[in-house]
Design an enzyme around this catalytic site. Structure first.
Site, mmCIF file in Angstrom:
data_model
loop_
_atom_site.group_PDB
_atom_site.id
_atom_site.type_symbol
_atom_site.label_atom_id
_atom_site.label_comp_id
_atom_site.label_asym_id
_atom_site.label_seq_id
_atom_site.Cartn_x
_atom_site.Cartn_y
_atom_site.Cartn_z
ATOM 1 N N GLY A 9 15.525 -55.968 -13.664
ATOM 2 C CA GLY A 9 15.093 -56.549 -14.916
ATOM 3 C C GLY A 9 14.093 -55.821 -15.779
ATOM 4 N N GLY A 10 13.896 -54.520 -15.597
ATOM 5 C CA GLY A 10 12.939 -53.803 -16.431
ATOM 6 C C GLY A 10 13.235 -53.916 -17.920
ATOM 7 C CE LYS A 11 17.360 -49.477 -19.508
ATOM 8 N NZ LYS A 11 17.224 -49.258 -18.058
ATOM 9 C CB CYS A 20 19.767 -43.643 -15.946
ATOM 10 S SG CYS A 20 20.427 -44.311 -14.415
ATOM 11 C CB CYS A 27 24.492 -54.281 -15.680
ATOM 12 S SG CYS A 27 26.262 -54.335 -16.020
ATOM 13 C CB ALA A 28 19.627 -58.013 -15.571
ATOM 14 C CG ASP A 86 21.040 -50.028 -17.930
ATOM 15 O OD1 ASP A 86 21.581 -48.910 -17.954
ATOM 16 O OD2 ASP A 86 19.906 -50.228 -17.458
ATOM 17 C CG ASP A 117 22.738 -57.202 -11.044
ATOM 18 O OD1 ASP A 117 22.578 -56.263 -11.850
ATOM 19 O OD2 ASP A 117 23.085 -57.035 -9.860
#
Length: 401
Positions: free
Chosen positions: A230-232, A348, A226-227, A295, A250
């Site tokens: 794309g931070g992670k 989060c 679940c990009a 995520d 995604d």
């Protein structure tokens, strides 16, 4: 500080865009900053911080000023008084004092004092018990700004020196977050040479604690299922030293397009993007990956400091829908992990119903998985960063014949 009538008039317009037209606060702020390039730095700072605080505390401010949540002038006047800022002698101002506002606030129900919807305050209380008021208050504070040094291109120390030379003051966060810097002058960052060169990314220090949970190494096969933008994924690529296979997926192609641009700037050539069209996309990848990052979409209650208007957009039904979606994604997407591999389930959110309870239900239904580690960051309790949750799950090896 003298009060600039023109600046407050723009603040009024922005307030109406959020509370009368239901526009998102960050978009409204971007629009007005773009429209007012002549503003001094202190004008920009006042506009942004005040508008976000009006959004955060709208319920409390409207209650104590005995006004509608759409009525800008008494709400703004109450904010100015509570924060000891000047109140001009304008016709729109009402006859009330700070002492009167505080007396009224003293007798208000908890949900109003904390400035949350009744249902969300009740849910937070039922989920977090005595910890909820502290978490809720922490989520109402303005966020710090953190960056992650892109170790594919630089070191944290070299990045800090380069930013200091561009008058962007920064400092290391902690020894446990070796790539993280907290910065001031965030408005200067995106124009800096370091950012343009892909040597850093904006990423909360809480978020920076998720990718390391996967325990990746160069050469692995990893999927970020679940990009988003794309931070992670970018963090994982740096941890893998650009070696191996990293598939970022995604359902939204436009987010993956943003990721491609970010990856190019960051020098991440190992990232492959793929849009999820249907369940077949997932089924074709069964047992293919050493590591899976999941995520999942969530309530975002852990990042209310950055998105304060989201607490007014959320609903009980939307959270129920998200909980059902999370359980479905965890069950289906976990199939991509090979026996002996690991999956990190992340949100989060600060709500156990999206976190620990989801993992417990998954483990009950899937005895071939084991919980190895949990990370729970609660602002105001054990974290000064955003609220995040991560669970490290290991898929047991298949028995030998």
């Amino acid at each position: 500080m003298t009060v600039d009538r023109q600046l407050i008039s723009t603040l009024h317009t922005a307030f109406n865009g959020i509370f009368q037209q239901s526009l998102y606060a960050d978009k409204v702020i971007q629009h007005h900053l773009y429209d007012n390039p002549h503003w001094r730095r202190e004008d920009k700072a006042y506009f942004v911080t005040t508008l976000y605080d009006l959004v955060r505390f709208i319920r409390k401010l409207a209650y104590i000023s005995n006004a509608s949540e759409q009525d800008f002038w008494p709400v703004w006047q109450a904010f100015q008084l509570l924060t000891d800022k000047p109140v001009p002698d304008w016709p729109e101002m009402r006859d009330f004092s700070k002492a009167e506002l505080l007396t009224r606030l003293d007798t208000a129900p908890q949900a109003i004092q904390l400035s949350y919807p009744d249902w969300l305050n009740a849910l937070g209380s039922s989920q977090l018990g005595e910890q909820w008021p502290e978490v809720a208050e922490a989520l109402n504070r303005a966020p710090g700004y953190y960056i992650r040094a892109n170790t594919l291109k630089t070191s944290t120390d070299a990045l800090a020196s380069k930013l200091e030379r561009e008058q962007i003051s920064c400092e290391h966060v902690s020894a446990t977050l070796p790539d993280a810097l907290v910065i001031q002058a965030v408005d200067k960052l995106f124009k800096s040479n370091a950012f343009q060169a892909g040597e850093c990314e904006m990423q909360d220090a809480g978020s920076q604690q998720i990718a390391p949970l996967l325990d990746v190494s160069p050469g692995m096969k990893v999927v970020d299922a679940c990009a988003g933008a794309g931070g992670k994924s970018l963090h994982l690529a740096a941890l893998m030293k650009n070696k191996g296979r990293l598939l970022s997926m995604d359902i939204h192609q436009h987010k993956l397009d943003t990721l491609k641009k970010r990856a190019k700037r960051a020098g991440c050539h190992m990232i492959e993007t793929r849009a999820i069209k249907n369940n077949k996309t997932i089924k074709r990848l069964k047992d293919k990956f050493d590591r899976v990052l999941l995520d999942v979409p969530c309530s975002g209650t852990g990042v209310l400091r950055r998105n304060p208007d989201s607490k007014w957009h959320l609903s009980e039904q939307s959270i129920d829908d998200l909980i059902a979606l999370q359980a479905d994604l965890l069950q289906r997407y976990s199939q991509m992990c090979r026996p002996g591999g690991k999956l990190v389930y992340a949100t989060c959110s600060v709500l156990p119903v999206e976190n620990q309870q989801q993992v417990a239900q998954f483990l009950d239904a899937n005895p071939d998985w084991t919980l190895q580690q949990e990370l729970s960051l609660l602002p105001g309790i054990n974290s000064e960063f955003d609220g995040f949750y991560g669970a490290v799950l290991r898929r047991n090896e298949l028995p030998q014949d």
